[in-house]
Design an enzyme around this catalytic site. Sequence first.
Site, mmCIF file in Angstrom:
data_model
loop_
_atom_site.group_PDB
_atom_site.id
_atom_site.type_symbol
_atom_site.label_atom_id
_atom_site.label_comp_id
_atom_site.label_asym_id
_atom_site.label_seq_id
_atom_site.Cartn_x
_atom_site.Cartn_y
_atom_site.Cartn_z
ATOM 1 N N ASP A 1 -6.069 14.740 8.114
ATOM 2 C CA ASP A 1 -6.175 15.803 7.100
ATOM 3 C C ASP A 1 -4.778 16.257 6.670
ATOM 4 O OD1 ASP A 1 -6.675 18.020 5.565
ATOM 5 O OD2 ASP A 1 -7.685 19.166 7.135
ATOM 6 N N HIS B 1 1.988 -5.556 11.268
ATOM 7 C CA HIS B 1 1.354 -5.375 12.573
ATOM 8 C C HIS B 1 2.363 -5.540 13.703
ATOM 9 C CE1 HIS B 1 -1.813 -5.075 15.430
ATOM 10 N NE2 HIS B 1 -2.786 -5.485 14.633
#
Length: 464
Positions: free
Chosen positions: A407, A172
């Site tokens: 995608d 992070h």
Amino acid sequence: MAHLQEVMFKVLEQSQISPPPGSVPTTTLPLTFFDMPWLRCFPMQRLFFYEFPHSTLHFSQTTLPILKTSLSLTLQHFFPFAAKLLCPPSPHKPYILYTNGDSIEFTVVESTCDMHQVAGNHARDVRELHPFVPRLPPSCVSSDGTRVLPLLAVQVTVFPFSGVCIGVEFSHVAADGRAFNHFMKSWASICRSKGNSLIYVEKWLPSFGRDQIEDPQGLESILLKDWWDWSSTREEDKGPINEGLTDKVRATFVLGKAQIERLKYWVSSHCLNNNEVRLSTFAVTCALIWVCVVKSQESEVGNLHNDDELCYFNFVADCRNRSEFSIPETYFGNCLALCFVTLKMSDIMGEDGIVAATKAIGNKVRELESGALRGADKWLSDWNEICESDHVVTVAGSPRLRVYETDFGWGKPIKSEVANIDVARGFYLSDSRHEEGGIEFGVAISKAQMNVFNAFFEEALRLL
């Protein structure tokens, strides 16, 4: 699903992926006060499951080379993920350093388990997802005492004639959710074009300008001191803590747009003054989940709760494009304000618990408008104190990240999961795969709590 030890996992390849040679100069990125709170955070873990009805051989010959090439091209623009985090001894600041040849670990695995079972919405053992999550290589310590940590690892799992899972573990400190999803969508776009088009990336090039982040409150020195105090006494890195997960299950729930609108109306109808509550999708959804989680926890102790005991809800707010900053939407790094909401147990457990929680969350969101960094000097001290409580709920992710738009050329994911909620005492939010304006959320709690959570959640929906 078969027990994990009975499921076959075969490692097909382990390699290193780096930006194209010579494409990125040696670069140092200092950490900002937005990055420093995450130095102590467990790695983030995100999984994307896709339909892919082909053999492993077909995948290896036709798809894997494109995945690897497109990842290399993406890392050219998102080079901090290929870099290392360097944490020198006090009083020196941690920083990110990229040098030519730096790379990430890339693993390809074949699995014989049922992908649709693993990626379902039903309650199942949290450990079923763990084999699909890569692990960051361990840190090392240089001769001068500097700890060196990798920042990203990728695992691709092939389910023959069924699907593909792309699993990512990342620090992070390198990036928040928005920056990470910027990276993933860029990789997906390049892969989708078979490496022949960088239009998406060139349109949304990441920005690394740390000088855009001003620190008039001197937050960096405050957060650095906290880091040095903690790092001087910490033990060696041991990776994710899997102990205590034997009784935990995770399940995914979906709220349709119409249900969310009815929830807003229901909360509004129970308020004396509609101006006293902010009826955002985020506020009402998180309020509903928070109340159901607390009630499920209390069910295990026979409802012998202390009415004055405090319950905490933690979330983060993106500071990009806020008027008080000059930070662009494409900024790569961390740009989050930490937000803490507190309510008494009696308010959460009461008949109007969802209303009270919505008000509290909405009020905290409203406070951000008058200063996202208000109280930032106490972010870590407040977090340390709150973590001692048994009643802390944290939310990860956001519907605004639109993970179902990632995608790679195989269509949108059939499922995306945040695996690290297993150890984070919280839940994750995302957009809905099936409906614009819908919400999907995942919860990881004990088996007994999940049954009660389900009951309270369904009861709340019947009231709408």
